[in-house]
Design an enzyme around this catalytic site. Structure first.
Site, PDB file in Angstrom:
ATOM      1  N   HIS A  56      22.521   4.311   2.097  1.00  0.00           N
ATOM      2  CA  HIS A  56      22.404   5.771   2.229  1.00  0.00           C
ATOM      3  C   HIS A  56      23.545   6.247   3.113  1.00  0.00           C
ATOM      4  O   HIS A  56      23.776   5.687   4.182  1.00  0.00           O
ATOM      5  CB  HIS A  56      21.050   6.129   2.847  1.00  0.00           C
ATOM      6  CG  HIS A  56      20.681   7.562   2.630  1.00  0.00           C
ATOM      7  ND1 HIS A  56      21.369   8.597   3.219  1.00  0.00           N
ATOM      8  CD2 HIS A  56      19.713   8.135   1.876  1.00  0.00           C
ATOM      9  CE1 HIS A  56      20.821   9.744   2.826  1.00  0.00           C
ATOM     10  NE2 HIS A  56      19.821   9.493   2.016  1.00  0.00           N
ATOM     11  N   THR A  92       7.303   4.464   1.717  1.00  0.00           N
ATOM     12  CA  THR A  92       6.831   5.744   1.169  1.00  0.00           C
ATOM     13  C   THR A  92       6.566   6.746   2.288  1.00  0.00           C
ATOM     14  O   THR A  92       6.969   7.912   2.214  1.00  0.00           O
ATOM     15  CB  THR A  92       5.519   5.533   0.374  1.00  0.00           C
ATOM     16  OG1 THR A  92       5.782   4.657  -0.714  1.00  0.00           O
ATOM     17  CG2 THR A  92       4.962   6.851  -0.140  1.00  0.00           C
ATOM     18  N   ARG A 123      25.480   8.559  -4.333  1.00  0.00           N
ATOM     19  CA  ARG A 123      25.435   7.982  -2.985  1.00  0.00           C
ATOM     20  C   ARG A 123      26.452   6.894  -2.712  1.00  0.00           C
ATOM     21  O   ARG A 123      26.979   6.792  -1.609  1.00  0.00           O
ATOM     22  CB  ARG A 123      24.079   7.319  -2.802  1.00  0.00           C
ATOM     23  CG  ARG A 123      23.070   8.254  -2.381  1.00  0.00           C
ATOM     24  CD  ARG A 123      21.817   7.564  -2.087  1.00  0.00           C
ATOM     25  NE  ARG A 123      20.889   8.671  -1.957  1.00  0.00           N
ATOM     26  CZ  ARG A 123      19.601   8.559  -1.965  1.00  0.00           C
ATOM     27  NH1 ARG A 123      19.058   7.378  -2.081  1.00  0.00           N
ATOM     28  NH2 ARG A 123      18.853   9.615  -1.838  1.00  0.00           N
ATOM     29  N   TYR A 174       7.831   7.214   5.063  1.00  0.00           N
ATOM     30  CA  TYR A 174       8.998   7.798   5.745  1.00  0.00           C
ATOM     31  C   TYR A 174       9.950   8.524   4.792  1.00  0.00           C
ATOM     32  O   TYR A 174      10.994   9.014   5.231  1.00  0.00           O
ATOM     33  CB  TYR A 174       9.758   6.698   6.503  1.00  0.00           C
ATOM     34  CG  TYR A 174       8.874   6.086   7.575  1.00  0.00           C
ATOM     35  CD1 TYR A 174       8.727   6.698   8.817  1.00  0.00           C
ATOM     36  CD2 TYR A 174       8.139   4.933   7.320  1.00  0.00           C
ATOM     37  CE1 TYR A 174       7.881   6.168   9.780  1.00  0.00           C
ATOM     38  CE2 TYR A 174       7.298   4.393   8.279  1.00  0.00           C
ATOM     39  CZ  TYR A 174       7.169   5.013   9.496  1.00  0.00           C
ATOM     40  OH  TYR A 174       6.334   4.498  10.446  1.00  0.00           O
ATOM     41  N   ARG A 211      20.753   4.093  -7.612  1.00  0.00           N
ATOM     42  CA  ARG A 211      19.619   4.974  -7.888  1.00  0.00           C
ATOM     43  C   ARG A 211      19.945   6.453  -7.614  1.00  0.00           C
ATOM     44  O   ARG A 211      20.525   6.786  -6.572  1.00  0.00           O
ATOM     45  CB  ARG A 211      18.421   4.555  -7.030  1.00  0.00           C
ATOM     46  CG  ARG A 211      17.182   5.391  -7.253  1.00  0.00           C
ATOM     47  CD  ARG A 211      16.022   4.842  -6.459  1.00  0.00           C
ATOM     48  NE  ARG A 211      16.250   4.894  -5.036  1.00  0.00           N
ATOM     49  CZ  ARG A 211      16.062   5.962  -4.283  1.00  0.00           C
ATOM     50  NH1 ARG A 211      15.634   7.103  -4.815  1.00  0.00           N
ATOM     51  NH2 ARG A 211      16.287   5.915  -2.989  1.00  0.00           N
ATOM     52  N   GLU A 252      19.733  17.643  -4.661  1.00  0.00           N
ATOM     53  CA  GLU A 252      20.279  16.445  -4.022  1.00  0.00           C
ATOM     54  C   GLU A 252      21.452  15.949  -4.849  1.00  0.00           C
ATOM     55  O   GLU A 252      21.680  16.432  -5.972  1.00  0.00           O
ATOM     56  CB  GLU A 252      19.200  15.364  -3.891  1.00  0.00           C
ATOM     57  CG  GLU A 252      18.190  15.705  -2.803  1.00  0.00           C
ATOM     58  CD  GLU A 252      17.123  14.654  -2.587  1.00  0.00           C
ATOM     59  OE1 GLU A 252      16.654  14.558  -1.460  1.00  0.00           O
ATOM     60  OE2 GLU A 252      16.757  13.954  -3.542  1.00  0.00           O
ATOM     61  N   LEU A 262      10.028   7.532  -5.621  1.00  0.00           N
ATOM     62  CA  LEU A 262       8.597   7.897  -5.627  1.00  0.00           C
ATOM     63  C   LEU A 262       8.166   8.157  -7.067  1.00  0.00           C
ATOM     64  O   LEU A 262       7.066   7.793  -7.487  1.00  0.00           O
ATOM     65  CB  LEU A 262       8.350   9.147  -4.766  1.00  0.00           C
ATOM     66  CG  LEU A 262       8.720   9.041  -3.274  1.00  0.00           C
ATOM     67  CD1 LEU A 262       8.534  10.391  -2.578  1.00  0.00           C
ATOM     68  CD2 LEU A 262       7.892   7.984  -2.567  1.00  0.00           C
ATOM     69  N   SER A 312       0.803  -1.232   0.000  1.00  0.00           N
ATOM     70  CA  SER A 312       0.000   0.000   0.000  1.00  0.00           C
ATOM     71  C   SER A 312       0.835   1.280   0.000  1.00  0.00           C
ATOM     72  O   SER A 312       0.364   2.334   0.406  1.00  0.00           O
ATOM     73  CB  SER A 312      -0.930   0.001   1.213  1.00  0.00           C
ATOM     74  OG  SER A 312      -0.147  -0.044   2.395  1.00  0.00           O
ATOM     75  N   GLY A 313       2.102   1.207  -0.441  1.00  0.00           N
ATOM     76  CA  GLY A 313       2.900   2.429  -0.573  1.00  0.00           C
ATOM     77  C   GLY A 313       2.477   3.213  -1.809  1.00  0.00           C
ATOM     78  O   GLY A 313       1.389   2.967  -2.363  1.00  0.00           O
ATOM     79  N   HIS A 326      19.570   1.236   2.226  1.00  0.00           N
ATOM     80  CA  HIS A 326      18.478   2.154   1.921  1.00  0.00           C
ATOM     81  C   HIS A 326      17.530   1.627   0.843  1.00  0.00           C
ATOM     82  O   HIS A 326      16.312   1.699   1.015  1.00  0.00           O
ATOM     83  CB  HIS A 326      19.092   3.481   1.471  1.00  0.00           C
ATOM     84  CG  HIS A 326      18.111   4.592   1.275  1.00  0.00           C
ATOM     85  ND1 HIS A 326      17.248   5.009   2.260  1.00  0.00           N
ATOM     86  CD2 HIS A 326      17.873   5.402   0.203  1.00  0.00           C
ATOM     87  CE1 HIS A 326      16.508   6.020   1.799  1.00  0.00           C
ATOM     88  NE2 HIS A 326      16.863   6.257   0.550  1.00  0.00           N
ATOM     89  N   ASP A 370       9.543  -9.559   1.015  1.00  0.00           N
ATOM     90  CA  ASP A 370       8.481 -10.530   0.687  1.00  0.00           C
ATOM     91  C   ASP A 370       8.307 -10.762  -0.820  1.00  0.00           C
ATOM     92  O   ASP A 370       8.198 -11.893  -1.276  1.00  0.00           O
ATOM     93  CB  ASP A 370       7.132 -10.074   1.259  1.00  0.00           C
ATOM     94  CG  ASP A 370       7.187  -9.864   2.759  1.00  0.00           C
ATOM     95  OD1 ASP A 370       8.017 -10.522   3.403  1.00  0.00           O
ATOM     96  OD2 ASP A 370       6.411  -9.043   3.272  1.00  0.00           O
TER      97      ASP A 370
HETATM   98  C1  SIN Z   1      16.685  11.223   1.157  1.00  0.00           C
HETATM   99  O1  SIN Z   1      15.878  12.028   1.615  1.00  0.00           O
HETATM  100  O2  SIN Z   1      17.898  11.344   1.274  1.00  0.00           O
HETATM  101  C2  SIN Z   1      16.168  10.018   0.467  1.00  0.00           C
HETATM  102  C3  SIN Z   1      15.793  10.369  -0.903  1.00  0.00           C
HETATM  103  C4  SIN Z   1      15.849   9.160  -1.773  1.00  0.00           C
HETATM  104  O3  SIN Z   1      16.248   8.097  -1.326  1.00  0.00           O
HETATM  105  O4  SIN Z   1      15.529   9.288  -2.946  1.00  0.00           O
END
Ligand code: SIN
Length: 518
Positions: free
Chosen positions: A242, A42, A288, A44, A384, A114, A390, A10-11, A349, A221
């Site tokens: 992360h 999602t 990352r 968090y 990624r 970012e 998202l 359900s994300g 992450h 799962d």
């Molecule tokens: C973050 O806020 O650093 C995570 C963002 C992400 O994983 O895309």
């Protein structure tokens, strides 16, 4: 129970695909293993979602995705996502769901930066973007009659014609999904939920690692269920760590968003010295995997357990206003991020690999689709790019829903087979929690120490031996004891860990998030 579509998870991915399909008239069953429907990675997510920045273009976004992905992203997935990002975020999240992304004093979207992005192009809602999106999704789901939400149901296995019907000759045809066996966590009975189409949106696997930013539901799962059913899983060795999670005995790797570095925070070693310039020209905003390994290297050289993230450079007021959740959470642990550096360590992450899908979410099993972190569209390649997870959910929810709408004539008729009811072993022995707790600890330690951010043949071989032994013990529990959510998750978790370790051993080349010292 019989539906057009059953969605597991359900994300953002499971939620959105359910909404879009229900709007097209499909009857949808949305299965969620928690009591609390919001519980997903999602919810968090802090950082944000890619939109469009100044002088931005789909080509520039595609280039950034591919560079972060180590040059092995699937060009088709990158094209589909980069060309549709702006349009679908606007249409679905902003216009349809009404997510109120943060704006600047001029009333324009406050786009943030970012790592590895060429421009400021990230939409956010303060530092709780995922929460705001998920709340809107669930609100919408609750208003739609043809979505039946089953909370507190743990998916056990994908029902396939080959495994779960008596038609022996069916094995000569492609494997075909027919639904899901799921444990009703309350009654402890296993239900058979049949559907013409099954969509896995089960999220990630963070709980197989000792240190993770993921919430408790991320137990691998979907990877394990689909592997048991005969799915092709790829890129599983590309496990993204992360770089910046809070190092504190009570904090359990609380995420310190990459956006904090995007706004100017810098990383310092234990002696208070900057070091990222030694590792990459983009310094704190390098991809990352590079930031993570630089931190681990620095920790090793200095014999320390953490490094620091100095957010004071963002400015006292701005840091509080821009990152209210991180500020509040750190303060609970006695750290005022507006005046002092934050102790940080890397943690697992995101899984860049998963169930191989095409650009409409189709897997190699007929009538089985996958979306979100559990799927591997190839978008992320070996690593990624921040704030694309998202986004991938939004774009692929729309593509899967549109594909099924256009092709429903094909999917609506299905060969009729009688699906076997779940066979209970009849054993009612409950499992000693001391044993399962130890198994979880063992799994998490094996994965962290041998299948972590830095790998070698010796470590991976050792991991595979240990994981195989553990898998056998857990399989015996699973076969002999009364079923529970915990034992189903533990079984899935160890099977997922083994797949990661095996693919990591098979790949001798260091790219992106998979790094071999040998
Ligand atoms: C973050 O806020 O650093 C995570 C963002 C992400 O994983 O895309």
């Amino acid at each position: 129970m019989e539906y057009d579509v059953i969605v597991v998870g359900s994300g953002i991915s499971g939620g959105l695909v359910s909404i879009l399909l229900a709007n097209y008239g499909f009857s949808v069953c949305l299965l969620n293993k928690s009591e609390n429907i919001y519980e997903s990675n999602t919810y968090y997510a802090q950082g944000g979602i890619v939109y469009s920045g100044e002088n931005d273009s789909p080509e520039l976004l595609a280039k950034d995705i591919d560079i972060a992905g180590g040059g092995i992203c699937n060009p088709e997935a990158v094209k589909v996502v980069s060309e549709n990002a702006y349009r679908l975020v606007k249409e679905i999240l902003i216009e349809k769901l009404g997510v109120e992304f943060s704006k600047n004093p001029e009333g324009l979207f406050d786009l943030t930066e970012e790592g590895a992005h060429s421009t400021r192009r990230i939409l956010h809602v303060d530092d709780t973007t995922g929460k705001s999106i998920e709340e809107k999704i669930i609100e919408k789901i609750k208003s739609i009659k043809n979505i039946n939400v089953l909370n507190n149901f743990t998916a056990i296995d994908i029902i396939t014609i080959d495994h779960h019907t008596k038609h022996r000759l069916r094995m000569y045809k492609p494997i075909t999904a027919l639904g899901i066996y799921a444990l009703n966590n309350k009654t402890k009975k296993v239900e058979k939920i049949e559907a013409k189409i099954v969509i896995l949106a089960t999220g990630g696997m963070g709980q197989i690692y000792l240190h993770t930013t993921n919430t408790t539901v991320a137990t691998g799962d979907g990877y394990a269920m689909s592997a048991r059913a005969g799915c092709r899983l790829v890129n599983m060795e590309y496990t993204q760590f992360h770089p910046t999670t809070l190092y504190h005995p009570g904090a359990n790797n609380f995420l310190i968003s990459e956006a904090v570095r995007g706004e100017g925070a810098i990383i310092l070693n234990i002696k208070g010295e900057e070091f990222m310039h030694k590792y990459h020209p983009l310094k704190e905003l390098a991809p990352r995997d590079i930031v993570t390994r630089s931190i681990l290297n620095e920790m090793l050289e200095n014999g320390e357990k953490f490094v620091y993230l100095d957010a004071t450079r963002i400015g006292k007021d701005k840091v509080k206003q821009r990152f209210p959740n991180i500020y509040k959470k750190c303060l609970e642990y006695g750290i005022d991020i507006s005046v002092e550096p934050i102790p940080i360590v890397p943690a697992f992450h995101f899984s860049c690999g998963g169930i191989l899908t095409d650009s409409f979410g189709k897997t190699n099993i007929e009538r089985l689709f996958a979306i979100g972190e559990v799927a591997c569209t190839g978008l992320h390649g070996a690593n990624r790019l921040a704030s694309t997870s998202l986004l991938e959910g939004v774009v692929f929810a729309k593509r899967i829903a549109d594909f099924l709408k256009e092709n429903f004539d094909f999917y609506k008729t299905i060969e009729k087979y009688e699906v076997a009811d779940w066979i209970d072993t009849g054993i009612i022995e409950t499992i000693d929690p001391a044993l399962t707790n130890q198994d979880w600890n063992l799994l998490k330690n094996i994965m962290w120490n041998y299948v972590g951010a830095i790998r070698s043949k010796k470590r991976l071989r050792r991991a595979i031996i240990d994981l195989n032994n553990l898998k056998e013990d857990i399989e015996n529990f699973y076969r002999d004891a009364k079923l529970s959510r915990n034992i189903i998750e533990l079984r899935n978790a160890v099977q997922t860990g083994l797949i990661v370790a095996q693919q990591a051993l098979a790949n001798r080349e260091s790219i992106g998030a998979h790094y071999r010292i040998d």
